[in-house]
Design an enzyme around this catalytic site. Structure first.
Site, PDB file in Angstrom:
ATOM      1  N   CYS A  72       0.788  -1.171  -0.058  1.00 41.90           N
ATOM      2  CA  CYS A  72       0.029   0.095  -0.051  1.00 41.90           C
ATOM      3  C   CYS A  72       0.941   1.189   0.058  1.00 41.90           C
ATOM      4  O   CYS A  72       1.938   1.093   0.413  1.00 41.90           O
ATOM      5  CB  CYS A  72      -0.884   0.033   1.359  1.00 41.90           C
ATOM      6  SG  CYS A  72      -2.174  -1.104   1.384  1.00 41.90           S
ATOM      7  N   GLU A  74       0.720   3.968   1.942  1.00 43.43           N
ATOM      8  CA  GLU A  74       1.007   4.331   3.204  1.00 43.43           C
ATOM      9  C   GLU A  74       2.407   3.865   3.876  1.00 43.43           C
ATOM     10  O   GLU A  74       3.273   4.358   4.425  1.00 43.43           O
ATOM     11  CB  GLU A  74      -0.159   4.206   4.375  1.00 43.43           C
ATOM     12  CG  GLU A  74      -1.403   4.870   4.025  1.00 43.43           C
ATOM     13  CD  GLU A  74      -2.374   3.883   3.076  1.00 43.43           C
ATOM     14  OE1 GLU A  74      -1.819   3.171   2.082  1.00 43.43           O
ATOM     15  OE2 GLU A  74      -3.711   4.115   3.217  1.00 43.43           O
ATOM     16  N   CYS A 111      -5.891   0.974   5.152  1.00 38.75           N
ATOM     17  CA  CYS A 111      -6.376  -0.497   5.685  1.00 38.75           C
ATOM     18  C   CYS A 111      -5.757  -0.716   6.990  1.00 38.75           C
ATOM     19  O   CYS A 111      -4.944  -0.152   7.629  1.00 38.75           O
ATOM     20  CB  CYS A 111      -5.792  -1.436   4.527  1.00 38.75           C
ATOM     21  SG  CYS A 111      -4.040  -1.894   4.654  1.00 38.75           S
ATOM     22  N   CYS A 114      -1.824  -0.995   7.378  1.00 40.55           N
ATOM     23  CA  CYS A 114      -1.267   0.339   7.396  1.00 40.55           C
ATOM     24  C   CYS A 114      -1.460   0.809   8.700  1.00 40.55           C
ATOM     25  O   CYS A 114      -0.844   1.662   9.215  1.00 40.55           O
ATOM     26  CB  CYS A 114      -1.846   1.134   6.220  1.00 40.55           C
ATOM     27  SG  CYS A 114      -1.101   0.532   4.634  1.00 40.55           S
TER      28      CYS A 114
END
Ligand code: THU
Length: 160
Positions: A72, A74, A111, A114
């Protein structure tokens, strides 16, 4: 039996309501969506992190044909920031996303994985991180750190 009520405060802003400094960071996250590698989901996520010394680091989601091997936006961004500037705490993270239809009207939340990484970064530097979720119509701001999005979280305190 007793009940614990765990409260979360999310402030809702429009883009115009942010300071110039915040808008700059938001724009960096929006721009980072354009460099994302997301051929499978076609869902481009960008993140921009401002460190306490003012340094800005950006990143985006990086996908893989073996899906779980991707990462991801992040985590890509926070890991990069911490790898380059291990002694500088994170002040703010902005997350922005774009699908094939363009930028999303409403923000996407990070998510679970993260959130756990954001928690670790907070613990590492003993400082909460301000979280800004960008949407074209409205933005969400979590001022007081990831615990608002990750109640009853597991952190290093339990390992002691
Ligand atoms: N994704 C992120 O980069 N950040 C989030 O907060 C949610 C999801 C990515 C992972 C994957 O590359 C794509 O978006 C679709 O799930």
């Amino acid at each position: 039996m007793r009940e614990m009520i765990l409260q979360t405060s999310v402030k809702v802003y429009t883009y115009d309501e942010f300071s110039a400094e915040d808008r700059q960071l938001i724009d960096a996250a929006r721009k980072a969506t354009e460099r994302s590698y997301a051929p499978y989901s076609k869902f481009n996520v960008g993140a921009a992190v401002r460190l306490v010394d003012g340094t800005v680091v950006t990143g985006n989601n990086q996908e893989n044909a073996a899906y779980p091997s991707g990462l991801c936006a992040e985590r890509t961004t926070l890991f990069w920031a911490n790898a380059q500037y291990p002694d500088v705490a994170v002040d703010t993270i902005v997350i922005a996303a774009r699908s094939e239809g363009g930028e999303l009207q409403v923000p996407i939340p990070p998510c679970g994985a993260c959130r756990q990484v954001i928690l670790e970064v907070e613990k590492r530097y003993n400082r909460t991180i301000r979280i800004v979720l960008y949407g074209k119509r409205e933005c969400y701001v979590i001022e007081d750190g990831i615990k608002a999005l990750l109640p009853l979280c597991f952190d290093s305190d339990f390992l002691e």
